[in-house]
Scaffold this motif. Structure first.
Motif, PDB file in Angstrom:
ATOM      1  N   HIS A 181       0.827  -1.209   0.000  1.00  0.00           N
ATOM      2  CA  HIS A 181       0.000   0.000   0.000  1.00  0.00           C
ATOM      3  C   HIS A 181       0.865   1.264   0.000  1.00  0.00           C
ATOM      4  O   HIS A 181       0.508   2.266  -0.632  1.00  0.00           O
ATOM      5  CB  HIS A 181      -0.962   0.001   1.184  1.00  0.00           C
ATOM      6  CG  HIS A 181      -2.056  -1.007   1.057  1.00  0.00           C
ATOM      7  ND1 HIS A 181      -2.989  -0.985   0.039  1.00  0.00           N
ATOM      8  CD2 HIS A 181      -2.352  -2.093   1.800  1.00  0.00           C
ATOM      9  CE1 HIS A 181      -3.821  -2.002   0.165  1.00  0.00           C
ATOM     10  NE2 HIS A 181      -3.454  -2.703   1.233  1.00  0.00           N
ATOM     11  N   LYS A 182       1.995   1.208   0.678  1.00  0.00           N
ATOM     12  CA  LYS A 182       2.911   2.354   0.667  1.00  0.00           C
ATOM     13  C   LYS A 182       3.492   2.563  -0.729  1.00  0.00           C
ATOM     14  O   LYS A 182       3.581   3.697  -1.205  1.00  0.00           O
ATOM     15  CB  LYS A 182       4.023   2.152   1.695  1.00  0.00           C
ATOM     16  CG  LYS A 182       3.519   2.246   3.124  1.00  0.00           C
ATOM     17  CD  LYS A 182       4.615   1.925   4.120  1.00  0.00           C
ATOM     18  CE  LYS A 182       4.072   1.960   5.539  1.00  0.00           C
ATOM     19  NZ  LYS A 182       5.102   1.636   6.541  1.00  0.00           N
ATOM     20  N   ILE A 183       3.863   1.472  -1.397  1.00  0.00           N
ATOM     21  CA  ILE A 183       4.372   1.566  -2.764  1.00  0.00           C
ATOM     22  C   ILE A 183       3.294   2.135  -3.681  1.00  0.00           C
ATOM     23  O   ILE A 183       3.566   3.020  -4.504  1.00  0.00           O
ATOM     24  CB  ILE A 183       4.843   0.180  -3.265  1.00  0.00           C
ATOM     25  CG1 ILE A 183       6.113  -0.234  -2.523  1.00  0.00           C
ATOM     26  CG2 ILE A 183       5.084   0.198  -4.778  1.00  0.00           C
ATOM     27  CD1 ILE A 183       6.518  -1.683  -2.751  1.00  0.00           C
ATOM     28  N   ALA A 184       2.072   1.644  -3.533  1.00  0.00           N
ATOM     29  CA  ALA A 184       0.970   2.121  -4.371  1.00  0.00           C
ATOM     30  C   ALA A 184       0.712   3.607  -4.142  1.00  0.00           C
ATOM     31  O   ALA A 184       0.461   4.358  -5.095  1.00  0.00           O
ATOM     32  CB  ALA A 184      -0.292   1.310  -4.095  1.00  0.00           C
ATOM     33  N   ALA A 185       0.790   4.060  -2.901  1.00  0.00           N
ATOM     34  CA  ALA A 185       0.567   5.477  -2.595  1.00  0.00           C
ATOM     35  C   ALA A 185       1.646   6.353  -3.219  1.00  0.00           C
ATOM     36  O   ALA A 185       1.352   7.417  -3.789  1.00  0.00           O
ATOM     37  CB  ALA A 185       0.525   5.685  -1.079  1.00  0.00           C
ATOM     38  N   ILE A 186       2.903   5.913  -3.138  1.00  0.00           N
ATOM     39  CA  ILE A 186       3.992   6.682  -3.741  1.00  0.00           C
ATOM     40  C   ILE A 186       3.828   6.724  -5.256  1.00  0.00           C
ATOM     41  O   ILE A 186       3.998   7.776  -5.880  1.00  0.00           O
ATOM     42  CB  ILE A 186       5.356   6.089  -3.344  1.00  0.00           C
ATOM     43  CG1 ILE A 186       5.593   6.303  -1.850  1.00  0.00           C
ATOM     44  CG2 ILE A 186       6.484   6.706  -4.168  1.00  0.00           C
ATOM     45  CD1 ILE A 186       6.773   5.537  -1.283  1.00  0.00           C
ATOM     46  N   ASN A 187       3.476   5.595  -5.855  1.00  0.00           N
ATOM     47  CA  ASN A 187       3.259   5.562  -7.303  1.00  0.00           C
ATOM     48  C   ASN A 187       2.093   6.459  -7.714  1.00  0.00           C
ATOM     49  O   ASN A 187       2.151   7.114  -8.757  1.00  0.00           O
ATOM     50  CB  ASN A 187       3.039   4.126  -7.783  1.00  0.00           C
ATOM     51  CG  ASN A 187       4.308   3.318  -7.788  1.00  0.00           C
ATOM     52  OD1 ASN A 187       5.403   3.863  -7.879  1.00  0.00           O
ATOM     53  ND2 ASN A 187       4.179   2.017  -7.668  1.00  0.00           N
ATOM     54  N   GLU A 188       1.053   6.505  -6.898  1.00  0.00           N
ATOM     55  CA  GLU A 188      -0.078   7.393  -7.194  1.00  0.00           C
ATOM     56  C   GLU A 188       0.349   8.856  -7.113  1.00  0.00           C
ATOM     57  O   GLU A 188      -0.013   9.670  -7.969  1.00  0.00           O
ATOM     58  CB  GLU A 188      -1.228   7.130  -6.230  1.00  0.00           C
ATOM     59  CG  GLU A 188      -2.453   7.971  -6.515  1.00  0.00           C
ATOM     60  CD  GLU A 188      -3.610   7.675  -5.581  1.00  0.00           C
ATOM     61  OE1 GLU A 188      -4.633   8.375  -5.685  1.00  0.00           O
ATOM     62  OE2 GLU A 188      -3.508   6.749  -4.751  1.00  0.00           O
ATOM     63  N   LEU A 189       1.135   9.190  -6.097  1.00  0.00           N
ATOM     64  CA  LEU A 189       1.641  10.556  -5.951  1.00  0.00           C
ATOM     65  C   LEU A 189       2.478  10.948  -7.168  1.00  0.00           C
ATOM     66  O   LEU A 189       2.268  12.016  -7.756  1.00  0.00           O
ATOM     67  CB  LEU A 189       2.482  10.675  -4.678  1.00  0.00           C
ATOM     68  CG  LEU A 189       3.263  11.975  -4.513  1.00  0.00           C
ATOM     69  CD1 LEU A 189       2.314  13.141  -4.306  1.00  0.00           C
ATOM     70  CD2 LEU A 189       4.254  11.862  -3.381  1.00  0.00           C
ATOM     71  N   ILE A 190       3.404  10.089  -7.562  1.00  0.00           N
ATOM     72  CA  ILE A 190       4.260  10.373  -8.720  1.00  0.00           C
ATOM     73  C   ILE A 190       3.416  10.499  -9.981  1.00  0.00           C
ATOM     74  O   ILE A 190       3.628  11.403 -10.796  1.00  0.00           O
ATOM     75  CB  ILE A 190       5.337   9.278  -8.895  1.00  0.00           C
ATOM     76  CG1 ILE A 190       6.287   9.290  -7.711  1.00  0.00           C
ATOM     77  CG2 ILE A 190       6.108   9.458 -10.197  1.00  0.00           C
ATOM     78  CD1 ILE A 190       7.004  10.610  -7.504  1.00  0.00           C
ATOM     79  N   GLY A 191       2.446   9.627 -10.144  1.00  0.00           N
ATOM     80  CA  GLY A 191       1.561   9.699 -11.309  1.00  0.00           C
ATOM     81  C   GLY A 191       0.799  11.010 -11.368  1.00  0.00           C
ATOM     82  O   GLY A 191       0.678  11.615 -12.443  1.00  0.00           O
ATOM     83  N   ASN A 192       0.314  11.460 -10.221  1.00  0.00           N
ATOM     84  CA  ASN A 192      -0.408  12.738 -10.179  1.00  0.00           C
ATOM     85  C   ASN A 192       0.518  13.904 -10.493  1.00  0.00           C
ATOM     86  O   ASN A 192       0.144  14.820 -11.236  1.00  0.00           O
ATOM     87  CB  ASN A 192      -1.069  12.935  -8.814  1.00  0.00           C
ATOM     88  CG  ASN A 192      -2.296  12.090  -8.634  1.00  0.00           C
ATOM     89  OD1 ASN A 192      -2.968  11.743  -9.596  1.00  0.00           O
ATOM     90  ND2 ASN A 192      -2.586  11.727  -7.402  1.00  0.00           N
ATOM     91  N   LEU A 193       1.722  13.874  -9.943  1.00  0.00           N
ATOM     92  CA  LEU A 193       2.677  14.946 -10.234  1.00  0.00           C
ATOM     93  C   LEU A 193       3.053  14.952 -11.711  1.00  0.00           C
ATOM     94  O   LEU A 193       3.131  16.024 -12.331  1.00  0.00           O
ATOM     95  CB  LEU A 193       3.935  14.789  -9.368  1.00  0.00           C
ATOM     96  CG  LEU A 193       3.773  15.060  -7.876  1.00  0.00           C
ATOM     97  CD1 LEU A 193       5.049  14.711  -7.132  1.00  0.00           C
ATOM     98  CD2 LEU A 193       3.362  16.497  -7.619  1.00  0.00           C
ATOM     99  N   GLU A 194       3.275  13.775 -12.284  1.00  0.00           N
ATOM    100  CA  GLU A 194       3.614  13.692 -13.705  1.00  0.00           C
ATOM    101  C   GLU A 194       2.458  14.177 -14.574  1.00  0.00           C
ATOM    102  O   GLU A 194       2.667  14.827 -15.597  1.00  0.00           O
ATOM    103  CB  GLU A 194       4.010  12.264 -14.076  1.00  0.00           C
ATOM    104  CG  GLU A 194       5.350  11.866 -13.526  1.00  0.00           C
ATOM    105  CD  GLU A 194       5.688  10.403 -13.725  1.00  0.00           C
ATOM    106  OE1 GLU A 194       4.769   9.598 -14.016  1.00  0.00           O
ATOM    107  OE2 GLU A 194       6.883  10.057 -13.586  1.00  0.00           O
ATOM    108  N   SER A 195       1.252  13.884 -14.161  1.00  0.00           N
ATOM    109  CA  SER A 195       0.079  14.343 -14.904  1.00  0.00           C
ATOM    110  C   SER A 195      -0.021  15.867 -14.876  1.00  0.00           C
ATOM    111  O   SER A 195      -0.291  16.501 -15.898  1.00  0.00           O
ATOM    112  CB  SER A 195      -1.180  13.722 -14.299  1.00  0.00           C
ATOM    113  OG  SER A 195      -2.334  14.221 -14.928  1.00  0.00           O
ATOM    114  N   ILE A 196       0.210  16.439 -13.713  1.00  0.00           N
ATOM    115  CA  ILE A 196       0.178  17.899 -13.589  1.00  0.00           C
ATOM    116  C   ILE A 196       1.299  18.510 -14.426  1.00  0.00           C
ATOM    117  O   ILE A 196       1.092  19.493 -15.138  1.00  0.00           O
ATOM    118  CB  ILE A 196       0.299  18.323 -12.112  1.00  0.00           C
ATOM    119  CG1 ILE A 196      -0.960  17.915 -11.341  1.00  0.00           C
ATOM    120  CG2 ILE A 196       0.539  19.826 -11.994  1.00  0.00           C
ATOM    121  CD1 ILE A 196      -0.813  18.005  -9.836  1.00  0.00           C
TER     122      ILE A 196
END
Length: 75
Positions: free
Chosen positions: A46-61
């Motif tokens: 879940h920690k890995i998934a949260a970090i990947n979600e954060l990075i994905g959101n930043l990359e999208s922005i």
């Protein structure tokens, strides 16, 4: 929201190194866990998934500026 700042964060080698270190640590937790440590593996996952979600959101922005520029070229 300053897109340039987010782009710079994503390009920052120290930031990327820290994230890689965190992700590697959680991956090692999963790999080195005992069979009975299901909860520990799930927490690491879940920690890995949260970090990947954060990075994905930043990359999208960060990419939104390029997407907007290309959108106007198409129209």
């Amino acid at each position: 929201m300053n897109i340039k700042n987010i782009q710079n964060i994503l390009k920052d080698d120290d930031f990327r190194e820290v994230l890689k270190s965190i992700l590697d640590g959680h991956t090692q937790t999963i790999i080195n866990s005992n069979y009975a440590d299901k909860e520990i593996r799930e927490q690491a996952y879940h920690k890995i998934a949260a970090i990947n979600e954060l990075i994905g959101n930043l990359e999208s922005i960060a990419a939104s500026e390029v997407i907007d520029e290309n959108r106007f070229k198409i129209l």
